[in-house]
Design a protein around this motif. Structure first.
Motif, PDB file in Angstrom:
ATOM      1  N   LEU A   1      20.903  80.354  30.757  1.00 47.12           N
ATOM      2  CA  LEU A   1      20.183  79.087  30.644  1.00 47.12           C
ATOM      3  C   LEU A   1      20.512  78.190  31.832  1.00 47.12           C
ATOM      4  CD1 LEU A   1      20.712  78.378  26.851  1.00 47.12           C
ATOM      5  CD2 LEU A   1      18.571  79.040  27.946  1.00 47.12           C
ATOM      6  N   SER A   2      19.546  77.406  32.245  1.00 50.82           N
ATOM      7  CA  SER A   2      19.744  76.486  33.365  1.00 50.82           C
ATOM      8  C   SER A   2      19.659  75.048  32.871  1.00 50.82           C
ATOM      9  CB  SER A   2      18.702  76.731  34.455  1.00 50.82           C
ATOM     10  OG  SER A   2      17.397  76.576  33.941  1.00 50.82           O
ATOM     11  N   LEU A   3      20.601  74.234  33.296  1.00 50.26           N
ATOM     12  CA  LEU A   3      20.695  72.844  32.870  1.00 50.26           C
ATOM     13  C   LEU A   3      20.598  71.928  34.076  1.00 50.26           C
ATOM     14  CD1 LEU A   3      21.292  70.755  30.601  1.00 50.26           C
ATOM     15  CD2 LEU A   3      23.729  71.068  31.124  1.00 50.26           C
ATOM     16  N   LEU A   4      19.616  71.025  34.049  1.00 50.52           N
ATOM     17  CA  LEU A   4      19.470  70.008  35.080  1.00 50.52           C
ATOM     18  C   LEU A   4      20.158  68.741  34.601  1.00 50.52           C
ATOM     19  CD1 LEU A   4      18.108  69.116  37.778  1.00 50.52           C
ATOM     20  CD2 LEU A   4      16.195  68.308  36.377  1.00 50.52           C
ATOM     21  N   VAL A   5      21.122  68.256  35.368  1.00 50.33           N
ATOM     22  CA  VAL A   5      21.896  67.076  34.990  1.00 50.33           C
ATOM     23  C   VAL A   5      21.508  65.923  35.912  1.00 50.33           C
ATOM     24  CG1 VAL A   5      24.205  66.131  34.645  1.00 50.33           C
ATOM     25  CG2 VAL A   5      23.772  68.557  34.188  1.00 50.33           C
ATOM     26  N   ILE A   6      21.087  64.814  35.307  1.00 53.43           N
ATOM     27  CA  ILE A   6      20.585  63.669  36.068  1.00 53.43           C
ATOM     28  C   ILE A   6      21.424  62.432  35.750  1.00 53.43           C
ATOM     29  CG2 ILE A   6      18.605  62.199  36.560  1.00 53.43           C
ATOM     30  CD1 ILE A   6      16.783  64.442  35.646  1.00 53.43           C
ATOM     31  N   PRO A   7      22.276  61.991  36.663  1.00 54.75           N
ATOM     32  CA  PRO A   7      23.001  60.734  36.448  1.00 54.75           C
ATOM     33  C   PRO A   7      22.082  59.536  36.669  1.00 54.75           C
ATOM     34  CG  PRO A   7      24.128  62.165  38.045  1.00 54.75           C
ATOM     35  CD  PRO A   7      22.731  62.685  37.874  1.00 54.75           C
ATOM     36  N   GLY A   8      22.262  58.526  35.851  1.00 52.11           N
ATOM     37  CA  GLY A   8      21.477  57.308  35.997  1.00 52.11           C
ATOM     38  C   GLY A   8      22.065  56.334  36.991  1.00 52.11           C
ATOM     39  N   SER A   9      23.229  56.654  37.509  1.00 52.32           N
ATOM     40  CA  SER A   9      23.865  55.867  38.556  1.00 52.32           C
ATOM     41  C   SER A   9      24.532  56.841  39.511  1.00 52.32           C
ATOM     42  CB  SER A   9      24.918  54.914  37.973  1.00 52.32           C
ATOM     43  OG  SER A   9      25.706  54.333  39.009  1.00 52.32           O
ATOM     44  N   VAL A  10      24.338  56.625  40.803  1.00 51.62           N
ATOM     45  CA  VAL A  10      24.928  57.523  41.791  1.00 51.62           C
ATOM     46  C   VAL A  10      25.752  56.761  42.830  1.00 51.62           C
ATOM     47  CG1 VAL A  10      23.257  59.389  41.528  1.00 51.62           C
ATOM     48  CG2 VAL A  10      22.752  57.524  43.088  1.00 51.62           C
ATOM     49  N   ARG A  11      26.100  55.525  42.489  1.00 50.27           N
ATOM     50  CA  ARG A  11      26.918  54.745  43.427  1.00 50.27           C
ATOM     51  C   ARG A  11      28.281  55.396  43.586  1.00 50.27           C
ATOM     52  NH1 ARG A  11      30.962  52.230  40.971  1.00 50.27           N
ATOM     53  NH2 ARG A  11      30.870  51.872  38.721  1.00 50.27           N
ATOM     54  N   GLN A  12      28.974  55.031  44.632  1.00 45.56           N
ATOM     55  CA  GLN A  12      30.310  55.566  44.873  1.00 45.56           C
ATOM     56  C   GLN A  12      31.228  55.188  43.708  1.00 45.56           C
ATOM     57  OE1 GLN A  12      31.937  54.420  48.635  1.00 45.56           O
ATOM     58  NE2 GLN A  12      33.792  55.640  48.405  1.00 45.56           N
ATOM     59  N   GLY A  13      31.909  56.160  43.161  1.00 44.01           N
ATOM     60  CA  GLY A  13      32.819  55.922  42.047  1.00 44.01           C
ATOM     61  C   GLY A  13      32.128  55.780  40.707  1.00 44.01           C
TER      62      GLY A  13
END
Length: 198
Positions: free
Chosen positions: A4-16
Protein backbone atom coordinates in the motif's frame (compact mmCIF):
# COMPACT_ATOMS: atom_id res chain seq x y z
CA UNK A 1 -1.74 -7.65 -2.58
CA UNK A 2 0.85 -5.06 -3.62
CA UNK A 3 2.37 -2.81 -0.97
CA UNK A 4 0.00 0.00 0.00
CA UNK A 5 1.13 3.55 -0.70
CA UNK A 6 0.46 6.41 1.70
CA UNK A 7 0.67 10.08 0.75
CA UNK A 8 1.39 12.24 3.80
CA UNK A 9 0.55 15.94 3.58
CA UNK A 10 1.62 18.30 6.39
CA UNK A 11 -0.50 21.41 6.79
CA UNK A 12 2.54 23.38 7.89
CA UNK A 13 6.02 23.12 6.41
CA UNK A 14 7.80 25.95 8.19
CA UNK A 15 11.18 25.27 9.74
CA UNK A 16 10.70 23.32 12.96
CA UNK A 17 7.06 22.51 12.22
CA UNK A 18 5.59 20.22 14.86
CA UNK A 19 3.19 18.85 12.28
CA UNK A 20 6.02 17.94 9.92
CA UNK A 21 7.62 16.12 12.82
CA UNK A 22 4.38 14.28 13.54
CA UNK A 23 3.97 13.52 9.82
CA UNK A 24 7.41 11.93 9.69
CA UNK A 25 6.69 9.92 12.83
CA UNK A 26 3.50 8.65 11.19
CA UNK A 27 5.47 7.76 8.05
CA UNK A 28 7.89 5.64 10.06
CA UNK A 29 4.95 3.83 11.63
CA UNK A 30 3.35 3.24 8.22
CA UNK A 31 6.62 1.93 6.80
CA UNK A 32 6.97 -0.43 9.77
CA UNK A 33 3.51 -1.73 8.86
CA UNK A 34 4.66 -2.45 5.31
CA UNK A 35 3.45 0.65 3.46
CA UNK A 36 5.37 2.83 1.05
CA UNK A 37 5.19 6.50 1.99
CA UNK A 38 5.68 9.87 0.36
CA UNK A 39 5.77 13.29 2.05
CA UNK A 40 4.27 16.06 -0.09
CA UNK A 41 5.38 19.64 0.56
CA UNK A 42 2.41 21.82 -0.44
CA UNK A 43 4.53 24.95 -0.35
CA UNK A 44 6.80 23.50 -3.04
CA UNK A 45 3.79 23.37 -5.40
CA UNK A 46 4.03 27.19 -5.55
CA UNK A 47 0.28 27.69 -5.82
CA UNK A 48 -0.92 31.30 -5.79
CA UNK A 49 -3.85 32.27 -3.61
CA UNK A 50 -6.91 31.02 -5.48
CA UNK A 51 -8.29 33.74 -7.73
CA UNK A 52 -10.85 33.24 -10.49
CA UNK A 53 -9.11 35.85 -12.62
CA UNK A 54 -5.85 33.90 -12.44
CA UNK A 55 -7.72 30.75 -13.40
CA UNK A 56 -9.45 32.48 -16.31
CA UNK A 57 -6.21 33.94 -17.69
CA UNK A 58 -3.70 31.19 -16.93
CA UNK A 59 -5.71 28.07 -16.19
CA UNK A 60 -5.07 25.77 -13.25
CA UNK A 61 -1.41 25.93 -12.09
CA UNK A 62 0.92 22.99 -12.63
CA UNK A 63 1.21 22.55 -8.86
CA UNK A 64 -2.47 21.60 -8.64
CA UNK A 65 -1.94 18.95 -11.30
CA UNK A 66 1.06 17.64 -9.33
CA UNK A 67 -1.18 17.34 -6.26
CA UNK A 68 -3.80 15.44 -8.27
CA UNK A 69 -1.21 13.03 -9.62
CA UNK A 70 0.23 12.42 -6.16
CA UNK A 71 -3.23 11.59 -4.82
CA UNK A 72 -3.96 9.31 -7.77
CA UNK A 73 -0.75 7.36 -7.16
CA UNK A 74 -1.54 6.84 -3.46
CA UNK A 75 -3.86 4.28 -1.92
CA UNK A 76 -4.55 6.62 1.00
CA UNK A 77 -3.88 10.18 2.10
CA UNK A 78 -2.90 11.29 5.61
CA UNK A 79 -3.24 15.02 6.34
CA UNK A 80 -1.37 16.28 9.41
CA UNK A 81 -2.20 19.87 10.23
CA UNK A 82 -2.11 22.49 12.95
CA UNK A 83 -4.91 24.97 13.44
CA UNK A 84 -4.71 28.69 12.84
CA UNK A 85 -7.28 30.52 14.94
CA UNK A 86 -9.24 27.29 15.27
CA UNK A 87 -9.29 26.66 11.51
CA UNK A 88 -7.21 24.57 9.05
CA UNK A 89 -4.18 26.23 7.54
CA UNK A 90 -4.49 28.29 4.34
CA UNK A 91 -1.77 26.08 2.83
CA UNK A 92 -4.11 23.06 2.86
CA UNK A 93 -7.33 24.84 1.92
CA UNK A 94 -5.79 26.79 -0.95
CA UNK A 95 -4.12 23.71 -2.45
CA UNK A 96 -7.33 21.72 -2.47
CA UNK A 97 -9.38 24.67 -3.69
CA UNK A 98 -7.10 24.76 -6.73
CA UNK A 99 -7.34 20.98 -7.12
CA UNK A 100 -11.13 21.24 -7.21
CA UNK A 101 -10.92 23.53 -10.24
CA UNK A 102 -8.78 21.21 -12.36
CA UNK A 103 -10.66 19.73 -15.33
CA UNK A 104 -10.00 16.28 -16.73
CA UNK A 105 -7.17 15.87 -19.21
CA UNK A 106 -6.14 13.09 -21.56
CA UNK A 107 -3.86 11.48 -18.97
CA UNK A 108 -5.78 12.13 -15.75
CA UNK A 109 -9.24 12.69 -14.28
CA UNK A 110 -10.57 15.99 -12.98
CA UNK A 111 -9.43 16.97 -9.50
CA UNK A 112 -12.68 16.01 -7.82
CA UNK A 113 -12.65 12.63 -9.56
CA UNK A 114 -9.14 11.97 -8.26
CA UNK A 115 -10.19 12.51 -4.65
CA UNK A 116 -13.54 10.65 -4.82
CA UNK A 117 -13.57 7.58 -2.54
CA UNK A 118 -9.91 8.05 -1.62
CA UNK A 119 -9.26 6.87 1.98
CA UNK A 120 -8.24 9.75 4.24
CA UNK A 121 -6.71 9.90 7.70
CA UNK A 122 -6.33 12.95 9.93
CA UNK A 123 -3.78 13.89 12.56
CA UNK A 124 -3.03 17.23 14.16
CA UNK A 125 -0.50 18.68 16.54
CA UNK A 126 -0.43 21.87 18.56
CA UNK A 127 1.27 23.24 21.67
CA UNK A 128 -2.23 23.94 22.98
CA UNK A 129 -4.41 21.68 25.09
CA UNK A 130 -6.73 20.69 22.21
CA UNK A 131 -3.92 19.64 19.89
CA UNK A 132 -5.48 21.16 16.77
CA UNK A 133 -8.73 19.23 17.16
CA UNK A 134 -10.93 22.06 15.85
CA UNK A 135 -9.07 22.26 12.55
CA UNK A 136 -9.16 18.50 12.13
CA UNK A 137 -12.92 18.42 12.55
CA UNK A 138 -13.38 21.16 9.95
CA UNK A 139 -11.15 19.26 7.55
CA UNK A 140 -13.18 16.09 8.01
CA UNK A 141 -16.28 17.90 6.80
CA UNK A 142 -14.38 19.71 4.03
CA UNK A 143 -12.80 16.59 2.56
CA UNK A 144 -15.89 14.42 2.88
CA UNK A 145 -18.48 16.85 1.57
CA UNK A 146 -16.52 18.78 -1.05
CA UNK A 147 -14.11 16.10 -2.25
CA UNK A 148 -15.93 12.82 -1.62
CA UNK A 149 -13.04 11.35 0.35
CA UNK A 150 -13.51 8.43 2.73
CA UNK A 151 -12.40 9.95 6.03
CA UNK A 152 -11.70 7.27 8.60
CA UNK A 153 -13.46 8.06 11.89
CA UNK A 154 -10.32 7.38 13.94
CA UNK A 155 -8.21 10.51 14.36
CA UNK A 156 -5.77 11.92 16.89
CA UNK A 157 -4.91 15.42 18.09
CA UNK A 158 -1.50 15.67 19.78
CA UNK A 159 -1.64 18.31 22.50
CA UNK A 160 1.44 19.99 23.97
CA UNK A 161 3.26 18.91 20.85
CA UNK A 162 6.19 21.21 21.64
CA UNK A 163 7.08 18.80 24.45
CA UNK A 164 6.07 15.54 22.71
CA UNK A 165 9.14 14.63 20.63
CA UNK A 166 12.66 13.57 21.48
CA UNK A 167 15.76 14.80 19.66
CA UNK A 168 15.22 12.23 16.89
CA UNK A 169 11.62 13.31 16.28
CA UNK A 170 10.11 10.27 17.94
CA UNK A 171 7.10 10.51 20.24
CA UNK A 172 8.18 10.28 23.86
CA UNK A 173 4.81 9.23 25.27
CA UNK A 174 3.78 5.61 24.62
CA UNK A 175 0.08 6.45 24.68
CA UNK A 176 0.51 9.15 22.05
CA UNK A 177 2.55 6.81 19.88
CA UNK A 178 -0.11 4.12 20.20
CA UNK A 179 -2.79 6.62 19.15
CA UNK A 180 -0.83 7.56 16.03
CA UNK A 181 -0.22 3.88 15.29
CA UNK A 182 -3.94 3.22 15.58
CA UNK A 183 -4.80 5.99 13.12
CA UNK A 184 -2.21 4.80 10.61
CA UNK A 185 -3.17 1.14 10.96
CA UNK A 186 -6.89 1.89 10.60
CA UNK A 187 -6.25 4.03 7.53
CA UNK A 188 -4.13 1.34 5.88
CA UNK A 189 -6.79 -1.28 6.63
CA UNK A 190 -9.41 0.92 4.98
CA UNK A 191 -7.13 1.50 1.99
CA UNK A 192 -6.54 -2.22 1.67
CA UNK A 193 -10.26 -2.94 1.72
CA UNK A 194 -10.97 -0.28 -0.92
CA UNK A 195 -8.14 -1.53 -3.11
CA UNK A 196 -9.37 -5.12 -2.87
CA UNK A 197 -12.85 -4.11 -4.05
CA UNK A 198 -11.54 -1.98 -6.90
Amino acid sequence: MDKLSLLVIPGSVRQGSLNCTLARAAMRIAEAQGAATRLLDLRALELPLYDGDIEAKQGVPAGAVELIEAIMQADAVLVVTPEYNGFPTPLVINAFDWLSRAPAAASRPAGLQATANKPLGLLSASPGALGGLRAMNYLRQYFQMAFGMLAHPRQFALSRANEAFDAEGKLKDDKARQQVEAVVQSLLQLAGAVKTKA
